[in-house]
Design an enzyme around this catalytic site. Structure first.
Site, PDB file in Angstrom:
ATOM      1  N   GLU A 108      26.644  56.769  -5.225  1.00 13.43           N
ATOM      2  CA  GLU A 108      27.168  57.010  -3.890  1.00 13.43           C
ATOM      3  C   GLU A 108      26.969  58.460  -3.468  1.00 13.43           C
ATOM      4  O   GLU A 108      26.762  58.746  -2.284  1.00 13.43           O
ATOM      5  CB  GLU A 108      28.644  56.613  -3.845  1.00 13.43           C
ATOM      6  CG  GLU A 108      28.810  55.099  -3.989  1.00 13.43           C
ATOM      7  CD  GLU A 108      30.245  54.644  -4.009  1.00 13.43           C
ATOM      8  OE1 GLU A 108      30.599  53.763  -3.200  1.00 13.43           O
ATOM      9  OE2 GLU A 108      31.008  55.151  -4.851  1.00 13.43           O
ATOM     10  N   GLU A 128      30.580  48.568  -9.939  1.00 13.24           N
ATOM     11  CA  GLU A 128      32.026  48.425  -9.752  1.00 13.24           C
ATOM     12  C   GLU A 128      32.498  46.979  -9.856  1.00 13.24           C
ATOM     13  O   GLU A 128      33.578  46.705 -10.406  1.00 13.24           O
ATOM     14  CB  GLU A 128      32.445  49.014  -8.406  1.00 13.24           C
ATOM     15  CG  GLU A 128      32.524  50.538  -8.390  1.00 13.24           C
ATOM     16  CD  GLU A 128      31.201  51.210  -8.104  1.00 13.24           C
ATOM     17  OE1 GLU A 128      31.174  52.431  -7.884  1.00 13.24           O
ATOM     18  OE2 GLU A 128      30.159  50.502  -8.115  1.00 13.24           O
TER      19      GLU A 128
END
Length: 254
Positions: A108, A128
């Protein structure tokens, strides 16, 4: 400068290195603050025009430092979000130079950069979902803007690791380099950008980032509001003069 991140200038390029190789450059609160401070410097220091973000020890970043998180830390900066970056990237261009892993929050961070240069042995991924979590640091917002929606959905929903060659083929990675070469190529790319008019570069980045969200009937009006100050600037006149006089322009940022 802090122990968690080093900052140096190379000409008009600000190089920020996440420096926690013992934990694969995982981000704790101090790291987030250091990166956030570096981004603030990038935007306010007129002597630098482009930033390069990389990691020490052959790894970009493994994301959030889970040990620090379990100890009660929040690796974010108010107004800037995770890693001092993902919610408020700099107005000036930022290039990620990726070696090794850019996973979870590390991916990210890379996605918050404008361009990505990656070594051939680099890996990307949003794992995730494999941990019962969602990528909340901007990955789900930015990834579909960088690769086709179906590709982004597959990567995000499976949590698979994506090798650099596949990321390059999908258009996510701008340049592939031999292992150990990402920073040098990122610096070369940054230097090419830094040669251009700084007002024009910032305005171009802004339109690229915001334009896709504008209603079609308002797009040109909104673009013109950004373009007009650039068109009427001293730098615009300098660029035209330098072209007609066959010399390099001398930018003043005004």
């Amino acid at each position: 400068m802090s122990p968690e991140a080093t900052v140096e200038t190379r000409g008009a390029v600000l190089v920020v290195t996440i420096d926690r190789p013992e934990v694969r450059n995982a981000v704790n609160t101090a790291t987030a603050r250091a990166i956030g401070a570096a981004m603030e410097r990038l935007d306010t220091d007129d002597t630098v025009r482009v930033g390069v973000l990389t990691g020490a020890g052959g790894t970009f970043s493994a994301g959030m430092d889970l040990k620090a998180f379990l100890a009660g830390e929040r690796p974010s900066v108010p107004g800037r979000g995770f890693a001092g970056l993902v919610e408020a990237p700099p107005a000036k261009p930022l290039i990620a130079a990726v070696e090794g892993f850019a996973l979870a929050g590390g991916f990210e961070i890379a996605l918050a950069c404008d361009l990505i240069v990656a070594a051939e042995n680099a890996w990307f991924g949003l794992p995730e979902v494999r941990r019962g979590l969602m990528a909340g640091g901007g990955g789900l917002l930015r990834l579909p803007r960088r690769v086709p929606l179906g590709t982004a959905a597959e990567w995000a929903l499976t949590g698979d690791r994506i090798d650099a060659a596949r990321a390059h083929a999908a258009g996510l990675v701008n340049r592939l380099t031999p292992p150990g070469g990402a920073l040098a190529v990122a610096l070369s790319l940054a230097s090419r950008i830094a040669e251009n008019g700084p007002l024009a570069v910032r305005a171009t980045k802004r339109v690229l980032g915001e334009g896709g969200q504008w209603p079609a009937e308002e797009a040109f009006a909104r673009q013109n509001a950004i373009y007009e100050p650039v068109r009427s600037s001293e730098d615009a006149r300098e660029g035209a003069s330098a072209f007609t006089e066959k010399r390099d322009p001398v930018w003043r940022g005004r």
